[in-house]
Design an enzyme around this catalytic site. Structure first.
Site, PDB file in Angstrom:
ATOM      1  CD  GLU A  93      -3.032  -1.012   2.154  1.00  0.00           C
ATOM      2  OE1 GLU A  93      -4.001  -1.547   1.998  1.00  0.00           O
ATOM      3  OE2 GLU A  93      -2.628  -0.960   3.258  1.00  0.00           O
ATOM      4  CB  CYS A 106       2.712   7.290   3.338  1.00  0.00           C
ATOM      5  SG  CYS A 106       3.166   5.938   4.644  1.00  0.00           S
ATOM      6  CB  CYS A 113       7.079  -5.154   8.517  1.00  0.00           C
ATOM      7  SG  CYS A 113       8.649  -4.416   9.577  1.00  0.00           S
ATOM      8  CB  CYS A 117       5.933  -3.062  16.021  1.00  0.00           C
ATOM      9  SG  CYS A 117       7.709  -2.753  15.764  1.00  0.00           S
ATOM     10  CB  CYS A 120       2.794  -2.440  13.475  1.00  0.00           C
ATOM     11  SG  CYS A 120       3.057  -2.188  11.646  1.00  0.00           S
ATOM     12  CB  CYS A 341       0.523   5.739  11.379  1.00  0.00           C
ATOM     13  SG  CYS A 341       1.053   7.185  11.049  1.00  0.00           S
TER      14      CYS A 341
HETATM   15  N1  SAH Z   1       8.941   0.260   9.789  1.00  0.00           N
HETATM   16  C1  SAH Z   1       9.422   1.842  10.034  1.00  0.00           C
HETATM   17  C2  SAH Z   1       8.330   2.364   9.146  1.00  0.00           C
HETATM   18  C3  SAH Z   1       7.092   2.390   8.880  1.00  0.00           C
HETATM   19  S1  SAH Z   1       5.804   2.144  10.258  1.00  0.00           S
HETATM   20  C4  SAH Z   1       9.104   2.152  11.507  1.00  0.00           C
HETATM   21  O1  SAH Z   1       8.545   1.370  12.379  1.00  0.00           O
HETATM   22  O2  SAH Z   1       9.274   3.082  11.867  1.00  0.00           O
HETATM   23  C5  SAH Z   1       5.874   4.000  10.263  1.00  0.00           C
HETATM   24  C6  SAH Z   1       5.388   4.478  11.418  1.00  0.00           C
HETATM   25  O3  SAH Z   1       3.936   3.962  12.031  1.00  0.00           O
HETATM   26  C7  SAH Z   1       6.145   3.967  12.684  1.00  0.00           C
HETATM   27  O4  SAH Z   1       6.351   5.204  13.609  1.00  0.00           O
HETATM   28  C8  SAH Z   1       5.251   3.011  13.386  1.00  0.00           C
HETATM   29  O5  SAH Z   1       5.510   2.979  14.698  1.00  0.00           O
HETATM   30  C9  SAH Z   1       3.765   3.725  13.475  1.00  0.00           C
HETATM   31  N2  SAH Z   1       2.793   2.840  13.513  1.00  0.00           N
HETATM   32  C10 SAH Z   1       2.727   1.518  13.314  1.00  0.00           C
HETATM   33  N3  SAH Z   1       1.493   0.956  13.844  1.00  0.00           N
HETATM   34  C11 SAH Z   1       0.863   1.930  14.174  1.00  0.00           C
HETATM   35  C12 SAH Z   1      -0.379   2.060  14.717  1.00  0.00           C
HETATM   36  N4  SAH Z   1      -1.393   1.066  14.718  1.00  0.00           N
HETATM   37  N5  SAH Z   1      -0.970   3.340  15.188  1.00  0.00           N
HETATM   38  C13 SAH Z   1      -0.276   4.381  14.778  1.00  0.00           C
HETATM   39  N6  SAH Z   1       1.143   4.345  14.310  1.00  0.00           N
HETATM   40  C14 SAH Z   1       1.594   3.045  13.978  1.00  0.00           C
HETATM   41 FE1  SF4 Z   2       7.493  -3.139  11.009  1.00  0.00          FE
HETATM   42 FE2  SF4 Z   2       5.224  -2.033  11.514  1.00  0.00          FE
HETATM   43 FE3  SF4 Z   2       7.149  -2.405  13.402  1.00  0.00          FE
HETATM   44 FE4  SF4 Z   2       7.759  -0.502  11.351  1.00  0.00          FE
HETATM   45  S1  SF4 Z   2       6.098  -0.373  12.995  1.00  0.00           S
HETATM   46  S2  SF4 Z   2       8.969  -1.927  11.917  1.00  0.00           S
HETATM   47  S3  SF4 Z   2       6.326  -1.551   9.772  1.00  0.00           S
HETATM   48  S4  SF4 Z   2       6.128  -4.004  12.480  1.00  0.00           S
END
Ligand code: SAH
Ligand code: SF4
Length: 393
Positions: A93, A106, A113, A117, A120, A341
């Protein structure tokens, strides 16, 4: 079709070398770059200032790749989300967020990934593969072309954030040429401060980014202590907070605006207390020139987590600001089309069993140290799975 080289995969250096390989002068690469990226042209026949003989060669050996658009959604607030088919059952996406003074794209760097996390949606989907440079660049090429088609005065994309699906610093080989194209005046001509790489904290690659293509850096911190960050961002078990902040400090002299942005996703009852705000301020004080960006959590059912109430986010921001940190609260955009995000999930053939791992983690208490820190580290398993980053042009 597939034996033809996708020219979206080259930065200027790479394209010049490719032209030489074809028996052409290196400067042809500049013309090609301008046609492809500035004018959005994919038909070599239309590139009128190229010799007919070169156009004929290009038709045989090259292509400007395209990815099928599986869906396109436009949000009530103007946000646009595309879902691109990258083959093999994977889809990624890309989101465009228009604002008064800018248009931010974005961009995704991986199909899925592997960092996994807790909060996420991409992480919950697991990991399939790294995107190629051409696939990363295509997202920008397509968006820019669509947003400006038939409207020469349209602003289109002014900023790129590598904040879509994936961990960009686990895909350095493909990322760096893509960033160089974004910055190149003969391609997209974006200034370094308008291109941001966001990372969950791949420490050695932060140094490599500084050396190879220093753009704005955002680091996803999300916790003031290692015990909690271990749970939220499993990569922390490999690169704990102290090492991460040291890497950020080494990056600052290379950063386009002399600071690093720290992202902090606000999770109800997990990382959002006043005590944790003070702890965060204590952790960062005198240690790092930074701005803090609080991101209201965008919920999705499998996470089992909820968004912090607005009052708590504001109280958290207030404590940080009183402690002297520039702190912003991110506006949530495009959530009516799941484009906010962390809501980007695309469609990923998980090769990591992340889904099962995260489902199990959901049953575990989120506070307190993990048993056997660093042992059985999913980040190590991830390293074994991920192809080493290739040398960058
Ligand atoms: N992998 C990279 C970039 C992609 S995620 C990273 O983790 O930085 C981009 C941003 O979205 C990151 O700051 C991540 O922590 C945030 N993010 C991920 N899941 C989210 C969620 N459910 N709600 C809000 N922010 C989120
Ligand atoms: Fe991967 Fe999502 Fe963690 Fe970014 S926030 S490193 S996209 S799992």
């Amino acid at each position: 079709m597939s034996d033809r080289t996708d020219l979206l995969g080259f930065d200027l250096e790479g394209l010049a070398a490719w032209c030489e390989g074809l028996g052409e002068k290196r400067f042809r690469a500049v013309q090609l770059l301008q046609w492809i990226h500035q004018r959005g042209e994919s038909d070599f026949d239309a590139m009128s200032d190229l010799a007919r003989s070169l156009r004929a060669k290009l038709a045989v050996h090259a292509r400007v790749g395209s990815l099928p658009v599986l869906s396109r959604h436009a949000s009530a607030d103007g946000t646009v989300k595309w879902l691109f088919d990258v083959g093999g059952g994977d889809a990624v996406e890309t989101v465009f967020i228009p604002e008064d003074d800018r248009g931010t794209l974005c961009v995704s760097s991986q199909a899925g990934c592997a960092v996994g996390c807790r909060f996420c949606s991409t992480g919950h989907q697991g990991f399939s593969r790294n995107l190629t440079t051409a696939e990363i660049v295509y997202q920008l090429w397509h968006a820019q072309r669509e947003l400006t088609a038939g409207r020469p005065d349209a602003r289109g994309v002014t900023n790129v954030v590598m904040m879509g699906m994936g961990e960009p610093l686990q895909n350095m080989g493909a990322l760096v040429p893509a960033l160089r194209l974004m910055l190149d005046d003969r391609a997209y001509g974006l200034s370094r401060r308008r291109v941001t790489v966001s990372t969950s904290g791949v420490v050695p690659m932060i140094d490599r980014l500084a050396a190879e293509c220093p753009v704005a850096l955002a680091v996803s911190l999300h916790a003031p202590d290692d015990a909690l960050r271990d749970h939220l961002v499993p990569l922390n078990r490999k690169y704990p907070i102290a090492e991460l902040l040291d890497a950020c400090r080494r990056y600052v002299p290379h950063a386009p605006r002399d600071f690093v942005t720290l992202e902090y996703c606000m999770l109800d009852g997990v990382n959002d207390s006043a005590e944790q705000a003070h702890e965060l301020a204590g952790l960062l004080r005198g240690r790092l020139p930074c701005k803090i960006n609080l991101i209201p959590f965008n919920p999705f059912p499998a996470s089992g987590l909820t968004r912090s109430p607005r009052s708590r986010v504001e109280a958290f921001a207030d404590i940080l600001m009183r402690a002297g940190f520039v702190t912003t609260i991110r506006k949530t955009r495009g959530d009516d089309i799941d484009a906010a995000c962390g809501q980007l999930a695309g469609d990923v053939q998980d090769r990591t069993r992340a889904h099962e791992r995260l489902a199990a983690a959901r049953e575990m208490p989120i506070r307190g140290p993990l048993p056997g820190r660093r042992a059985g580290d999913p980040a190590s398993a991830f390293d074994a799975r991920t192809p080493p980053a290739k040398g960058c042009a």
